[in-house]
Design a protein around this motif. Structure first.
Motif, short mmCIF file in Angstrom:
data_model
loop_
_atom_site.label_atom_id
_atom_site.label_comp_id
_atom_site.label_asym_id
_atom_site.label_seq_id
_atom_site.Cartn_x
_atom_site.Cartn_y
_atom_site.Cartn_z
N PRO A 161 -8.32 31.16 0.58
CA PRO A 161 -8.62 30.97 2.00
C PRO A 161 -9.09 29.54 2.30
O PRO A 161 -9.14 29.13 3.45
CB PRO A 161 -9.75 31.98 2.26
CG PRO A 161 -10.42 32.11 0.92
CD PRO A 161 -9.36 31.95 -0.12
N GLY A 162 -9.45 28.80 1.25
CA GLY A 162 -9.94 27.44 1.44
C GLY A 162 -9.86 26.67 0.14
O GLY A 162 -9.23 27.11 -0.82
N PRO A 163 -10.48 25.47 0.07
CA PRO A 163 -10.42 24.65 -1.14
C PRO A 163 -10.90 25.41 -2.37
O PRO A 163 -11.82 26.22 -2.29
CB PRO A 163 -11.35 23.47 -0.82
CG PRO A 163 -11.33 23.38 0.68
CD PRO A 163 -11.24 24.80 1.16
N ASP A 164 -10.26 25.14 -3.49
CA ASP A 164 -10.60 25.81 -4.74
C ASP A 164 -10.22 24.88 -5.88
O ASP A 164 -9.03 24.68 -6.15
CB ASP A 164 -9.85 27.14 -4.85
CG ASP A 164 -10.33 27.98 -6.03
OD1 ASP A 164 -10.37 27.45 -7.15
OD2 ASP A 164 -10.63 29.17 -5.83
N ALA A 165 -11.20 24.33 -6.57
CA ALA A 165 -10.95 23.35 -7.61
C ALA A 165 -10.16 23.94 -8.77
O ALA A 165 -9.28 23.29 -9.34
CB ALA A 165 -12.27 22.76 -8.11
N ALA A 166 -10.46 25.17 -9.14
CA ALA A 166 -9.80 25.78 -10.29
C ALA A 166 -8.32 26.00 -10.02
O ALA A 166 -7.46 25.70 -10.86
CB ALA A 166 -10.48 27.11 -10.64
N VAL A 167 -8.00 26.52 -8.84
CA VAL A 167 -6.60 26.75 -8.51
C VAL A 167 -5.86 25.42 -8.35
O VAL A 167 -4.70 25.28 -8.75
CB VAL A 167 -6.47 27.61 -7.23
CG1 VAL A 167 -5.01 27.78 -6.83
CG2 VAL A 167 -7.12 28.97 -7.45
N SER A 168 -6.55 24.43 -7.78
CA SER A 168 -5.94 23.11 -7.67
C SER A 168 -5.57 22.57 -9.05
O SER A 168 -4.49 22.01 -9.25
CB SER A 168 -6.91 22.14 -6.97
OG SER A 168 -6.37 20.84 -6.89
N ALA A 169 -6.47 22.76 -10.01
CA ALA A 169 -6.19 22.31 -11.38
C ALA A 169 -5.02 23.08 -11.99
O ALA A 169 -4.20 22.52 -12.72
CB ALA A 169 -7.44 22.46 -12.24
N ASP A 170 -4.95 24.39 -11.70
CA ASP A 170 -3.81 25.18 -12.19
C ASP A 170 -2.49 24.63 -11.66
O ASP A 170 -1.49 24.52 -12.39
CB ASP A 170 -3.96 26.64 -11.75
CG ASP A 170 -4.95 27.41 -12.61
OD1 ASP A 170 -5.30 26.92 -13.69
OD2 ASP A 170 -5.36 28.51 -12.19
N LEU A 171 -2.47 24.28 -10.38
CA LEU A 171 -1.25 23.75 -9.79
C LEU A 171 -0.90 22.37 -10.37
O LEU A 171 0.27 22.04 -10.54
CB LEU A 171 -1.40 23.66 -8.27
CG LEU A 171 -1.30 24.98 -7.52
CD1 LEU A 171 -1.72 24.81 -6.08
CD2 LEU A 171 0.13 25.52 -7.59
N GLU A 172 -1.92 21.58 -10.69
CA GLU A 172 -1.66 20.28 -11.30
C GLU A 172 -1.00 20.46 -12.67
O GLU A 172 -0.08 19.73 -13.04
CB GLU A 172 -2.97 19.49 -11.43
CG GLU A 172 -2.76 18.05 -11.82
CD GLU A 172 -4.04 17.23 -11.76
OE1 GLU A 172 -3.98 16.04 -12.11
OE2 GLU A 172 -5.11 17.78 -11.38
N ARG A 173 -1.47 21.46 -13.42
CA ARG A 173 -0.84 21.74 -14.71
C ARG A 173 0.59 22.26 -14.51
O ARG A 173 1.49 21.96 -15.30
CB ARG A 173 -1.69 22.74 -15.49
CG ARG A 173 -2.98 22.14 -16.06
CD ARG A 173 -3.69 23.11 -16.98
NE ARG A 173 -4.37 24.17 -16.24
CZ ARG A 173 -5.62 24.09 -15.78
NH1 ARG A 173 -6.33 22.98 -15.99
NH2 ARG A 173 -6.18 25.10 -15.14
N THR A 174 0.79 23.05 -13.46
CA THR A 174 2.15 23.51 -13.13
C THR A 174 3.06 22.32 -12.87
O THR A 174 4.23 22.30 -13.31
CB THR A 174 2.10 24.43 -11.89
OG1 THR A 174 1.53 25.68 -12.26
CG2 THR A 174 3.48 24.67 -11.32
#
Length: 929
Positions: A376-389
């Motif tokens: 629903p908003g900013p999320d550092a962990a998911v952002s990092a997951d997408l960077e690895r993707t």
């Protein structure tokens, strides 16, 4: 998909009733049937139309026709949610035949496994190698049955898959493979250019709409019929679905009210209305299915979806929302999926994505996207997951997928500086898609989120990298130069990167005012030993004849630095080529290509230099291979300027080899792709090619007219580098069409402008031109000077032309015995190169000089097309059809077909005879250093 569009009945399932008529598409259906019934002259056919115009219905009918005829059908359907997963559409297409991957040659097999995430590569696979692998697979399948490739909703294919499939599409001629594509109108498919035969599905006319409504189970009448006709606008799907909605309510009350809403909104509201009253279990199942990336039945069950035979699906099927096919459940149309998903609350959507993410722990890329959809908003962990993707996507060559993942990661990053960094990285990945608007958009978004000077500089550099490769030279140069000036004090390294890009633009445009501005910016930048090589590059590219000797002395240092940084090898090669140090350029390019497999894609800036260096060095086979690669990459990413550069080199070689008609067509193609005032370099190369084509046919007046356009009205070169090599050819045409005086003025003006900065090669060309234009009694010293320097052997074609000119002069002076040596040497060189027009001219001159000239093997080779010559030479080296296909980006079948057609022309019957037949062809100056 448009399963029920185009007139298929709303109740009868089309896959069970092939006789159901499709209204208003007779011509299109007949054209599809012709395509699948035999190997068509147009192996690729695209259906384009709005949602609901009948694309999928027509493709379904073509599939049934092909299957009835014994064809093997491979089909992929675009998915909006999977458009961010690199090679997902290609994997879907080839999934039924993945066993064929194991039968590919090693490099192709490894590239395919890397593309599908099953390999161990640490750098991106070669896109062209993946294309060849797919082509080889389809061709091999065609050995057993005709193959039909169906790409539906292709506008939602991921970019990496589109790149590979468009590469294949351009190479299907002669293959037992037909490709049918369905795509939304107005959606450009990268790589599928104007040459693809396209059928556009427009609205049905009044008679056709009436016919379609009459075919429905409950044909509407009266006011209801009028409202349906008004709202449907001739769209077949709208006609069918609005009729279904009306009949379900027995009145027109259930229809949307008239108004300015777009058609898709009308239809989505209809589908949403069908959700009302469905059991909770059905609604939940529909939402999970809508949130999924694909209709993979194994994942569906593990994610908690009922099996296809479960009763939960029956109400949705009765409502016309889904259809059950074997173990799969699928929405009847993408609009149904969209309506189901958007009708759910945000909380319900998040719950569905979280459920899917939980089930996809073994598929980190898809899991990351579901987690992102649930945020629903900013999320550092998911952002990092997408960077690895994104990192994994780049390793598979999925640059578009990487850029999308980084963009979403930036949106979810809690810290603005992290968001800006990710946007810059997204721009860097997007550079390789060729979508300059997207790169600039990402760079602008990064600038809006940070004041960090280094990041801002990096954003400018990334945008500039791609802009350099476009044809908008005036605008791009100003942008790069302005940015460099702004960063000169705070970020000198980034400023120098931008100036390097500006220098490339200066080369392409040939605009002299740009040289002065580049020099001004260089003077403002501090001297830094670590950046000396880049400064040398800028000087060489923007003005190679300003202190040429000093630049040549710096080449060894640049070459030594490239040993530690192999990605710079092409930079060294380009500088060497610009300075007419062609042997060193070719050595650098050879080494770069040897390391290509380990280092990934080479830089594309001034990539035409590679092909030109091989042309000059007499290695025409490698030059054409470089042209093929540049053309393939340029078309895939939409860089017309790169395609035009390659076309001019190809046109020149075709002219040298005697295929004047094709040479003219290629040169004209190049001229249509660029603005001559914006791209003076390409314009000059095209005119040189047209001049060579005319000279090959003996049309010297035309040749002179074309080559005269390489120089301005006052005789100055149109381009500061590309014009000078045309001086000798201009002179040769001038003496044969009575334009000697004008040509003398042009040659002497160029000689004066170059003065002591002329390379040995250009001095030789000027000497040859002077010999041709001189009074007969004064010509010999000029010809002798043009041949005096031993280094000139590194330009075998130009040297052979001079030898022939000298021999002709000697014979006309009745010094026949002296003429025979140069004649023999010239004829041997022309034969080795396959320069048919010059072979014929040299043979005629040899006979006049009393030499016994017999037809030889290279003359037989000259009867073949340039591509056939390439194939024959590679086959003579012992390469297999598959290995030749990898080099020339052809399927083994196409290679075999060329060999089969070539053998009778060469007078041989077996491959084993090739080596002896052309043994002399591969020796000599063309492969010496």
């Amino acid at each position: 998909m448009d399963e029920h569009a185009g007139g298929l009945g709303a109740v009868t399932r089309p896959e069970l009733d092939p006789g159901e008529p499709i209204v208003g598409r007779d011509a299109e259906l007949a054209r599809l049937f012709r395509a699948v019934d035999s190997v068509s002259a147009d192996p690729v056919l695209m259906l384009v139309g709005d949602v609901g115009t009948g694309k999928s219905a027509l493709l379904d009918r073509a599939v049934r026709r092909a299957e009835a005829g014994g064809a093997r059908v491979l089909r992929a359907e675009g998915s909006e949610s999977e458009s961010s997963l690199a090679f997902s559409a290609l994997h879907q297409l080839l999934r039924p035949v993945l066993a064929e991957v194991d039968r590919l040659p090693g490099r192709q097999r490894a590239a395919m496994r890397d593309a599908f995430g099953a390999g161990s590569a640490t750098s991106g696979p070669d896109l062209m190698l993946i294309g060849v692998a797919v082509l080889s697979m389809l061709s091999a399948l065609g050995d057993h049955h005709p193959v039909l490739v169906v790409l539906d909703d292709a506008q939602w294919f991921d970019r990496a898959s589109l790149d590979a499939l468009s590469f294949v599409a351009r190479r299907l001629e002669g293959e037992p493979v037909t490709m049918l594509i369905g795509a939304r109108g107005g959606d450009q498919l990268p790589g599928f250019d104007r040459h693809v035969l396209t059928l556009t599905l427009g609205p049905l006319d009044d008679a056709e709409t009436d016919q379609l409504l009459d075919l429905q189970p409950k044909s509407p009448t009266g006011h209801t019929r009028t409202r349906i006709l008004d709202q449907a606008g001739g769209n077949p799907l709208a006609l069918v679905e609005l009729t279904r909605a009306a009949s379900a309510h027995d009145t027109a009350a259930g229809l949307p009210s008239a108004g300015p809403l777009p058609l898709t909104d009308h239809l989505e509201r209809i589908f949403v209305a069908r959700l009302n009253g469905l059991p909770a279990s059905t609604t939940r199942a529909l939402l999970l299915l809508a949130a999924m990336d694909s209709a993979d039945s194994a994942i569906a069950v593990s994610a908690g979806l009922p099996r296809a035979e479960d009763a939960a699906w029956l109400p949705a099927e009765q409502a016309g929302l889904v259809r059950r096919i074997g173990r799969d459940v699928r929405f009847r149309h993408p609009l149904v999926r969209s309506a189901v998903y958007h009708a759910a609350s945000s909380a319900a959507q998040r719950e569905a994505h979280l459920a899917l993410a939980e089930m996809l722990r073994d598929e980190p890329d898809r899991r990351a996207w579901h987690l992102a959809a649930a945020c629903p908003g900013p999320d550092a962990a998911v952002s990092a997951d997408l960077e690895r993707t994104a990192t994994r996507a780049r390793r598979r060559g999925g640059h578009a997928a990487a850029a999308k993942a980084l963009l979403r990661a930036a949106e979810l990053a809690p810290r603005r500086e992290d968001s800006a960094r990710l946007l810059v990285e997204a721009a860097a990945a997007a550079v390789f898609t060729g979508d300059i608007a997207w790169v600039e958009e990402l760079a602008a978004a990064a600038r809006a989120r940070t004041d960090d000077a280094a990041l801002l500089a990096s954003a400018a550099v990334q945008a500039g990298r791609l802009a350099v490769l476009t044809g908008r030279h005036t605008v791009v140069f100003s942008r790069l130069a302005d940015a460099a000036e702004a960063l000169a004090v705070s970020q000198p390294a980034a400023a120098l990167d931008l100036v390097a890009g500006a220098a490339v633009v200066r080369f392409y445009s040939g605009e002299d005012t740009q040289r002065h501005r580049i020099q001004d910016i260089l003077r403002r930048l501090p001297e830094d030993a670590s950046h000396a090589g880049l400064r040398t590059w800028v000087r060489a590219v923007s003005d190679p004849f300003d202190d040429r000797a000093g630049l040549v002395r710096l080449l060894p240092q640049s070459a030594a630095e490239a040993e530690a940084r192999p990605e710079r090898l092409t930079t060294v090669g380009i500088m060497a080529w610009l300075l007419d140090e062609t042997p060193q350029a070719v050595r650098a390019f050879d080494e770069a290509f040897d390391r290509w497999e380990l280092q990934g894609p080479l830089p594309e800036g001034l990539g035409g230099a590679v092909a030109w260096a091989y042309v000059e060095r007499g290695r025409w086979e490698e030059a054409r291979q470089a042209c093929v690669r540049t053309t393939a990459v340029g078309r895939v990413v939409g860089l017309d300027h790169a395609v035009a550069c390659a076309a001019t080199v190809d046109a020149t070689l075709l002219a040298f080899q005697g295929d004047a008609a094709t040479a003219r067509a290629r040169a004209e193609d190049a001229l249509t792709l660029i603005d001559p005032l914006e791209s003076r370099s390409v314009s000059v190369y095209a005119r040189r090619a047209l001049g060579a084509a005319a000279a090959a046919e003996g049309a010297y007046e035309t040749a002179y007219d074309q080559l005269r356009m390489v120089f301005a009205a006052d005789g100055a070169p149109v381009h500061y580098h590309a014009s000078y090599p045309a001086l000798a050819d201009l002179a040769a045409a001038a003496v044969r069409c009575g334009r000697r005086e004008e040509a003398v003025a042009i040659v002497e003006r160029s000689a004066c402008a170059l003065a002591d900065n002329a390379s040995p090669r250009l001095r030789a060309l000027i000497s040859r031109a002077r010999g041709l234009l001189a009074d007969p009694e004064d010509a010999e010293p000029h010809f002798r000077a043009a041949l005096a320097d031993p280094v000139l052997e590194y330009w075998p074609f130009e040297r052979a032309q001079t030898l022939l000119d000298l021999a002709e002069w000697l014979r006309r002076r009745r010094r026949i015995a002296e003429a025979r040596g140069p004649l023999t040497e010239a004829l041997e060189a022309f034969r080795r190169l396959g320069a048919r027009p010059w072979i014929e001219r040299a043979r005629a001159e040899s006979r006049a000089a009393g030499l016994d000239v017999t037809d030889s093997t290279p003359d037989a080779l000259a009867e073949l097309s340039p591509q056939q010559q390439q194939i024959i030479r590679l086959a003579a080296r012992g390469l297999t059809n598959r290995e030749i296909g990898e080099k020339l980006f052809l399927s083994p079948r196409t290679v075999g077909s060329h060999l089969y057609r070539s053998f009778p022309k060469l007078g041989i019957t077996a491959r084993s005879q090739l080596r002896d037949l052309i043994e002399g062809t591969l020796a000599g100056a063309g492969h010496q250093e």
